[in-house]
Design an enzyme around this catalytic site. Sequence first.
Site, mmCIF file in Angstrom:
data_model
loop_
_atom_site.group_PDB
_atom_site.id
_atom_site.type_symbol
_atom_site.label_atom_id
_atom_site.label_comp_id
_atom_site.label_asym_id
_atom_site.label_seq_id
_atom_site.Cartn_x
_atom_site.Cartn_y
_atom_site.Cartn_z
ATOM 1 N N ASP A 261 -4.183 12.522 22.221
ATOM 2 C CA ASP A 261 -3.004 12.311 21.438
ATOM 3 C C ASP A 261 -2.888 13.130 20.080
ATOM 4 O O ASP A 261 -2.039 13.402 19.510
ATOM 5 C CB ASP A 261 -2.661 10.916 21.147
ATOM 6 C CG ASP A 261 -1.873 10.346 22.477
ATOM 7 O OD1 ASP A 261 -1.663 11.068 23.480
ATOM 8 O OD2 ASP A 261 -1.683 8.943 22.321
ATOM 9 N N ASN B 177 -4.402 8.582 2.009
ATOM 10 C CA ASN B 177 -5.008 7.950 3.204
ATOM 11 C C ASN B 177 -5.509 8.983 4.226
ATOM 12 O O ASN B 177 -6.743 8.956 4.349
ATOM 13 C CB ASN B 177 -3.910 7.350 3.818
ATOM 14 C CG ASN B 177 -3.938 5.759 3.592
ATOM 15 O OD1 ASN B 177 -4.896 4.991 2.845
ATOM 16 N ND2 ASN B 177 -2.709 4.971 3.917
ATOM 17 N N ASP C 4 0.805 -1.242 0.010
ATOM 18 C CA ASP C 4 0.121 -0.158 -0.107
ATOM 19 C C ASP C 4 0.738 1.303 -0.082
ATOM 20 O O ASP C 4 0.525 2.484 -0.555
ATOM 21 C CB ASP C 4 -0.763 0.038 1.417
ATOM 22 C CG ASP C 4 -1.719 -1.021 1.064
ATOM 23 O OD1 ASP C 4 -2.484 -1.337 0.043
ATOM 24 O OD2 ASP C 4 -2.246 -1.867 2.145
ATOM 25 N N GLY C 5 1.996 1.152 0.716
ATOM 26 C CA GLY C 5 2.921 2.220 0.548
ATOM 27 C C GLY C 5 3.501 2.904 -0.670
ATOM 28 O O GLY C 5 3.669 3.835 -0.636
#
Length: 515
Positions: A388, A358, A279-280
């Site tokens: 966070d 994404n 996917d990267g």
Amino acid sequence: MSPSKLDSIGEASISCSQQENGFINSFSLFSEKAVDELLQSPVQGTDEHLIEFSEAMRTVAKALRRAAEGKASAQAEAAEWRRKYELERARNLQLEPKEQLPGQHGDDAIIENLINQNNKANGKFLTCCGRNGICSHEVLRDGEPDSDSKIVRKASFKLSWCCKGEQSDQHKHDIVSFERGNITTAERSSKQISLKWESHPQTVLVMTKPNSISVRILCTEMVRWLREQKNMNIYVEPRVREELLTESSYFNFVQTWKDDKEVLLLHTKVDLVVTLGGDGTVLWAASMFKGPVPPVVPFSLGSLGFMTPFHTENYRECLNQVLKGPISITLRHRLQCHVIRDAAKNEYETEEPILVLNEVTIDRGISSYLTNLECYCDNSFVTCVQGDGLILSTTSGSTAYSLAAGGSMVHPQVPGILFTPICPHSLSFRPLILPEHVTLRVQVPYNSRGHAWASFDGKDRKQLAAGDALVCSMAPWPVPTACQVDSTGDFLRSIHEGLHWNLRKTQSFDGPRES
Ligand SMILES: NC(=O)c1ccc[n+]([C@@H]2O[C@H](COP(=O)([O-])OP(=O)(O)OC[C@H]3O[C@@H](n4cnc5c(N)ncnc54)[C@H](O)[C@@H]3O)[C@@H](O)[C@H]2O)c1
Ligand SMILES: Nc1ncnc2c1ncn2[C@@H]1O[C@H](COP(=O)(O)OP(=O)(O)OP(=O)(O)O)[C@@H](O)[C@H]1O
């Protein structure tokens, strides 16, 4: 006034964040609460001057707060107008035939066109079928010889929506109809899309995951096959061209680019992008295209492969089918993100937009403090995220970081923006899915204890200081990825195989039963 009172005003003025009209007010420089306390103390009760002074301070604080709020909303509005302008410019670029500008030649002219938003380019003719298809277009590149001195034309194709299993060239533009007082929806935006080539694709860009022997071997084999069997022009990254040339000087025909200016032109040259990796690598390939993206055929050489449905064992059959068409595609929406610096003197100093496939994440980075992020949707206050951080995700990204943070998994053809907090310190925070047309603004308040960090598809971290904001909206240029089966089949396969979604042993037949 006693020094301790003055100290308490000072302290409160730095750290306090109040609510007014249901909105969190982070711009207050002087705390009204502290001023009220001051007014109620016996010392000030007797001192009229002090009361006057306090009221004056309160007025100044309100004025400053309004000015800061006005600036932030003007910035968001400016970003939205800029987005609309870019959308319109992209449309015009496709609709208008371009004349030749004397003195401009080759790629420079096109770069000029892209960068300066000049409507004129050398020998380029872009047309769009307008109303008869979703996005049928044609880009001709007459007069621009390739390495073999042939005339190269970018292949044109047509996209159509499939209706009840049938493919239809007719796309209804009325989404909602109102007949005899009844409202009906004529079309929905998430139907299967089919791509049909109108001329043969001739140029392919092969993008590969680095440092992988298996990817390197497959790339060498595929490039040779595409050249010898399909007679295609091939582009690869500079690193890959070097790798191929160390194998053999046979690969001299492979083309590449020298600098970022040439990368900007890739979409005018390339008919198809093939990715070899996980996917990267799809994310990496998408990030190369700051505007329109050619259809992407993602082969799986990674561990998960949510966006990589094609298997490498039968790559020849897959590519034969894709080159012949028609193919089902998923139009993966991207988000367009602008970082707006508080220090920027005007809107023109806004940094270049970044497109993500994404998600964009705003988190606390290495800071150990909670993030405190004020979020606005079309200028309406949404919430203040304390935790966070926050993920603004596309529906394609819903199975990535957003999923890990508790967001829903959403079919990639659903147009929407996921608003997913990361470890919110609250018992009542739930993720949201917002419609695709909204503009979101995430603001680091002036009284924030630390910096926040934005990262884009997990890369390019940028620091956001107090007063900085990130403005995010749907980009006009999606990433069209070829499907193995169709959009829904591929999505379900990926959540079953990639995540073992809802895997449970089936209950046995024997056992207690309703009588
Ligand atoms: N806690 C987490 O789950 C977490 C943390 C950081 C980043 N990420 C994700 O990693 C992405 C970057 O991916 P990378 O490959 O460059 O980095 P990477 O090599 O660190 O891989 C991250 C993992 O996320 C998976 N992934 C990426 N996009 C996906 C998608 N759309 N659906 C399902 N899984 C997906 C990849 O297959 C890989 O297994 C970021 O965009 C972010 O979504 C996830
Ligand atoms: N052409 C490229 N140039 C530079 N970096 C790349 C390129 N393609 C991929 N990368 C980076 O390499 C990393 C790994 O790539 P990729 O996700 O494709 O492989 P993987 O991690 O083995 O697979 P998976 O994501 O399925 O686990 C990613 O961070 C990605 O951004």
